[in-house]
Design a protein around this motif. Structure first.
Motif: not given
Length: 332
Positions: A100-116
């Motif tokens: 989740a953190y890697a996705l957030f830092k990569l700017g892949r916010y939709d995926e980060a939301v799902a992961a978090y």
């Protein structure tokens, strides 16, 4: 015979050393990696995790630890790969958090939301995860969900001034200035040393028409950071707005946009030429531009009367007497 003795001694030495080398199994390398990561030696930790994985390619915990260490080194793509490899072997909250953190830092916010969302469904006491989830919601244009996530973050870590600052900015984006001010008040209760927070608080106060209080906040920001350009511009914008002005007529002002993000928008021009012009306030945000509005109320002109002088009063009495005497003679 002497050679045989030497060979025997050498064999004993080899037998002693071989178990020592073999003893460095995948678990020991993983443990070394964990210890190194604990003290911040992330590069060494990655090396140790790789050693563990070379001995056991299906070591899920080693993949997860490697993902965490790579995130700490700013190598987010590699961290995401390691986290996915860990999760392909078995479910791991460490790997979920790292992904989740890697996705957030990569700017892949939709995926980060799902992961978090997936991570916080299991781990409910991780303040940073809720804050990163909230930030991801902001980036995907969902401020209401962001506020809920920030509330959970603040509940777990109520003394984090940055969390309150972010809450205030989300409320500002919704034109909810009273709620924003309350959040900024929380932030300045936790720290008085952030020029950015004082500047943001000043913007909320200016939007509420509390210009003198806003000026105090901008001054506080400039005391901390004298070269803070946005705070200086904002201070200049509200200078004099706390004073009472008299203008001619009763103009009806339009709404002036207050732009957050460094841009300058056209100032309000009321319907009469003599009316005072509204001024804009600008400030910089780390992500995106948020527009909010404020209305400036014009003060009606007061009518002023000048009293008669003593000479003028005496003259008026004499003229009135002459007029009265003349009228009486005509009557007789």
């Amino acid at each position: 015979m002497q050679m045989s003795a030497k060979a025997g001694i050498l064999l004993v030495i080899i037998l002693i050393l071989v178990p020592a080398v073999a003893a460095e199994d995948s678990l020991e390398w993983y443990t070394r990696g964990q210890n190194a990561a604990t003290v911040g030696n992330y590069a060494d930790a990655v090396t140790y995790y790789n050693n563990a994985l070379s001995l056991d390619p299906s070591y899920a915990s080693a993949f997860a630890g490697k993902a965490v260490a790579l995130n700490a080194l700013g190598q987010y793509s590699e961290a995401l790969d390691a986290a996915n490899q860990a999760l392909a072997i078995r479910t791991s909250t460490d790997a979920q958090d790292a992904m989740a953190y890697a996705l957030f830092k990569l700017g892949r916010y939709d995926e980060a939301v799902a992961a978090y969302v997936n991570f916080t469904a299991t781990v409910t006491n991780h303040a940073d995860a809720y804050c990163n989830l909230a930030s991801s919601y902001v980036q995907t244009g969902n401020p209401d969900a962001a506020l809920k996530a920030y509330a959970q973050c603040a509940n777990l870590d109520p003394h984090n001034a940055d969390t309150w600052n972010q809450i205030g900015l989300v409320y500002m984006s919704q034109d909810k200035y009273t709620e924003a001010l309350d959040a900024f008040n929380h932030a300045t209760q936790e720290t008085t040393k952030s020029a950015e927070i004082w500047n943001n608080k000043g913007l909320a106060l200016a939007a509420l028409g509390r210009y003198q209080d806003a000026l105090d906040c901008f001054n506080a920001a400039l005391t901390i950071s004298p070269v803070y350009a946005d705070a200086e511009k904002n201070k200049e914008s509200v200078m004099g707005k706390s004073q009472v002005y008299q203008v001619t007529g009763s103009p009806t002002p339009t709404k002036a946009p207050w732009v957050l993000g460094g841009g300058t928008s056209p100032a309000t021009v009321p319907t009469t030429a003599a009316a005072q012009t509204a001024v804009n306030v600008t400030e910089s945000l780390p992500a995106g531009t948020i527009a909010v509005t404020a209305t400036e109320t014009q003060v009606a002109t007061k009518t002023t009367y000048t009293p008669l002088s003593s000479i003028g009063a005496l003259t008026a009495i004499v003229v009135a007497g002459i007029v009265f005497a003349g009228a009486k003679r005509r009557k007789n």
